[in-house]
Design a protein around this motif. Structure first.
Motif, short mmCIF file in Angstrom:
data_model
loop_
_atom_site.label_atom_id
_atom_site.label_comp_id
_atom_site.label_asym_id
_atom_site.label_seq_id
_atom_site.Cartn_x
_atom_site.Cartn_y
_atom_site.Cartn_z
N PRO A 293 0.84 -1.21 0.00
CA PRO A 293 0.00 0.00 0.00
C PRO A 293 0.87 1.25 0.00
N GLY A 294 0.49 2.20 -0.79
CA GLY A 294 1.25 3.45 -0.87
C GLY A 294 2.19 3.52 -2.06
N ASP A 295 2.44 2.38 -2.72
CA ASP A 295 3.36 2.39 -3.86
C ASP A 295 2.83 3.24 -5.01
N GLU A 296 1.53 3.17 -5.24
CA GLU A 296 0.95 3.95 -6.34
C GLU A 296 1.12 5.44 -6.05
N THR A 297 0.92 5.84 -4.80
CA THR A 297 1.11 7.26 -4.43
C THR A 297 2.56 7.67 -4.62
N LEU A 298 3.48 6.80 -4.25
CA LEU A 298 4.91 7.08 -4.42
C LEU A 298 5.23 7.31 -5.90
N THR A 299 4.67 6.48 -6.76
CA THR A 299 4.88 6.64 -8.20
C THR A 299 4.28 7.95 -8.69
N GLU A 300 3.03 8.20 -8.32
CA GLU A 300 2.33 9.39 -8.79
C GLU A 300 3.05 10.67 -8.35
N GLN A 301 3.57 10.67 -7.16
CA GLN A 301 4.25 11.86 -6.66
C GLN A 301 5.51 12.16 -7.48
N PHE A 302 6.26 11.12 -7.82
CA PHE A 302 7.45 11.34 -8.64
C PHE A 302 7.07 11.82 -10.03
N MET A 303 6.04 11.25 -10.60
CA MET A 303 5.59 11.67 -11.93
C MET A 303 5.09 13.12 -11.90
N GLN A 304 4.42 13.50 -10.83
CA GLN A 304 3.94 14.88 -10.71
C GLN A 304 5.10 15.86 -10.60
N LEU A 305 6.14 15.47 -9.87
CA LEU A 305 7.32 16.32 -9.78
C LEU A 305 7.99 16.47 -11.14
N MET A 306 8.08 15.37 -11.87
CA MET A 306 8.67 15.45 -13.21
C MET A 306 7.84 16.35 -14.11
N ALA A 307 6.52 16.23 -14.02
CA ALA A 307 5.65 17.04 -14.87
C ALA A 307 5.77 18.53 -14.55
N LYS A 308 5.82 18.86 -13.26
CA LYS A 308 5.90 20.27 -12.87
C LYS A 308 7.13 20.95 -13.44
N ASP A 309 8.25 20.23 -13.48
CA ASP A 309 9.51 20.83 -13.93
C ASP A 309 9.90 20.39 -15.34
N ALA A 310 8.98 19.71 -16.04
CA ALA A 310 9.23 19.25 -17.41
C ALA A 310 10.58 18.52 -17.50
N VAL A 311 10.77 17.59 -16.60
CA VAL A 311 12.02 16.84 -16.52
C VAL A 311 12.08 15.78 -17.61
N ASP A 312 13.26 15.56 -18.16
CA ASP A 312 13.43 14.56 -19.20
C ASP A 312 13.06 13.18 -18.65
N PHE A 313 12.12 12.53 -19.30
CA PHE A 313 11.54 11.28 -18.79
C PHE A 313 12.59 10.17 -18.70
N THR A 314 13.28 9.90 -19.78
CA THR A 314 14.22 8.78 -19.82
C THR A 314 15.42 9.03 -18.91
#
Length: 503
Positions: free
Chosen positions: A350-371
């Motif tokens: 439990p909580g793994d999906e939130t951990l993933t979503e939070q990292f993806m949201q941080l990447m999206a906010k700063d337009a971080v290179d995905f790969t």
């Protein structure tokens, strides 16, 4: 140079042709003048049981350009229909693809198809040709996706010709030889259902079940509902793999959806650079129907269309709806399994999906290179060697990732949670975890600018950049010497590349 492919017609069959003339039109490819080699996949040649040396021969060159046929080949173009950008488009079909037949290989039967081999009865307003630009992109991406472990059609070779082809401008012709267990699409079923040809619809469904989904007859219930259920599950797994590597298909029309859950029809695709969940890779897609974050819902919409097409073979609509339900559970589970592996997690909690979503949201906010972000994150784990590893050591390990972000305090907080989650795993081993993550987060993907450079050089007659890029894409998880530029950030001009349905 002799080869079993050329010498033994017994290696060829054509089960699809045996369905009858309602399903296809038999015709020969249209020859191209003075063909030349652009690229070959010797790895695929070996897997198909072909002599790689023969693949370099003049006979192979003319065969895979469509200028001659080998004994046992029976070329045809298939008919299908489909929804394009959400609208019923009516009859479509293989407008520039010709199926040569089915080859017996160590992998099992494989259909061999020429894309760009000339006019067919289904070309509509098209010319039946493909251009060098799009052919190189499909060739490279097919083999790149396979190396990433994503279900896909494969590409054996590309041949070129100086014959002119008009797109937005005059370009030169090319032919891609691609293979798959089957190229049957959702649109094949839509064609016979919408035209009221229910006998042919049943014949096609039986063909697919008998050859590719035999379990659907062995399980209880309506076999056609079981077929829809199985296709829903395969599609869910494939789209989950797309999302996990930042892959955008670009044109998920029902006629571009494989009944086997393969990635097919590489046109305006893109591996994202800066992460943006709403990214639209297809310049033609003005409404953003096929944006990255919409791909799962579009996959379900397409499956719903397939379910409607199969309704004449089922007892009622509810049976079809029930068969679509697995997508809703299989997709999120498969996606989180992929994302968990990218984070180095060995078992779900439990909580793994939130951990993933939070990292993806941080990447999206700063337009971080995905790969690059995911690849660098893989190396961070080495700084988490023991539960009591000094915070300073862990922070130093995180620095290459922090350099990608503006919201560094938020990233630090997330990384602390991630670190605790990793170290809570039974028998956690930092170096073993890093090794697993490096086999999950690729070093090299087919970025648009890398393909563009290879294409421009190829137009000048220089295929060395294509070959170098192909070699790296065939080993996407390995840090190959001398290939750092292929794993680097895209140049500024890459953002100006426009890929459309003509690409």
């Amino acid at each position: 140079m002799n080869d079993p492919l050329a010498d033994h017609a017994s290696r060829w069959s054509h089960r699809f042709a045996e369905l009858g003339p309602d399903f296809h039109t038999e015709l020969r490819p249209t020859p191209l003048p003075a063909p030349y080699w652009v690229g070959t996949s010797l790895n695929l040649a070996r897997e198909l049981g072909l002599d790689p040396a023969w693949l370099q021969s003049d006979e192979a060159l003319h065969t895979f350009t469509g200028n001659r046929l080998l004994p046992g080949m029976r070329p045809l173009a298939s008919v299908y229909s489909g929804h394009q950008f959400g609208h019923w488009a009516g009859q479509l079909g293989d407008g520039r693809a010709i199926l040569l037949g089915e080859l017996a290989t160590p992998l099992g039967p494989r259909e061999v198809q020429l894309k760009g081999a000339g006019l067919t009865p289904y070309s509509r307003m098209g010319d039946g040709r493909a251009v060098l630009r799009s052919s190189i992109r499909e060739f490279l991406c097919s083999e790149a996706m396979h190396a990433l472990g994503i279900p896909t059609s494969r590409a054996l070779c590309v041949t070129g010709s100086d014959a002119p082809v008009r797109r937005e401008e005059i370009e030169t012709a090319a032919v891609v030889t691609r293979t798959a267990p089957s190229f049957i699409r959702f649109g094949h079923f839509e064609h016979f259902s919408h035209s009221g040809q229910h006998a042919q619809l049943r014949q096609l469904a039986d063909f697919v079940i008998d050859h590719f989904y035999p379990d659907c007859r062995e399980r209880a219930g309506n076999p056609y509902a079981r077929l829809l259920e199985a296709v829903s599950e395969r599609t869910a797994h494939t789209v989950a793999q797309w999302q996990a590597v930042g892959f955008c298909h670009g044109v998920m029309n029902t006629d571009n959806m494989s009944i086997l859950g393969l990635t097919i029809d590489y046109g305006p695709f893109q591996f994202m650079d800066a992460f943006n969940p709403a990214h639209i890779c297809n310049h033609t897609d003005s409404g953003g129907r096929y944006a990255y974050h919409r791909q799962p819902n579009i996959a379900y919409w397409n499956l719903f269309c397939l379910g409607q097409a199969l309704l004449p073979l089922m007892e009622d609509q509810q049976q079809a709806l029930d068969a679509l339900e697995p997508f809703k559970t299989v997709f999120p589970t498969a996606l989180q399994q992929r994302m968990g592996a990218k984070l180095g997690l060995t078992e779900a909690q439990p909580g793994d999906e939130t951990l993933t979503e939070q990292f993806m949201q941080l990447m999206a906010k700063d337009a971080v290179d995905f790969t690059i972000a995911w690849r660098r994150l893989s190396h961070v784990v080495a700084g988490f060697a023991t539960p009591d590893a000094a915070d300073a050591e862990a922070r130093r390990a995180l620095e290459p990732v922090r350099d990608l972000f503006l919201q560094r305090d938020a990233l630090d907080a997330w990384a602390q949670t991630w670190r605790s989650r990793l170290q809570s795993q039974p028998g956690f081993d930092a170096l073993a975890t890093r090794a697993r993550m490096l086999r999950t987060n690729p070093q090299v993907v087919l970025r648009n600018h890398l393909g563009e450079i290879a294409i421009q050089r190829a137009r000048e007659g220089d295929f060395s950049r294509l070959q170098r890029l192909q070699a790296a894409l065939e080993q996407p998880f390995d840090a190959l010497p001398g290939c750092d530029d292929l794993a680097d950030f895209p140049p500024e001009w890459a953002a100006q590349i426009e890929i459309s349905c003509s690409s």
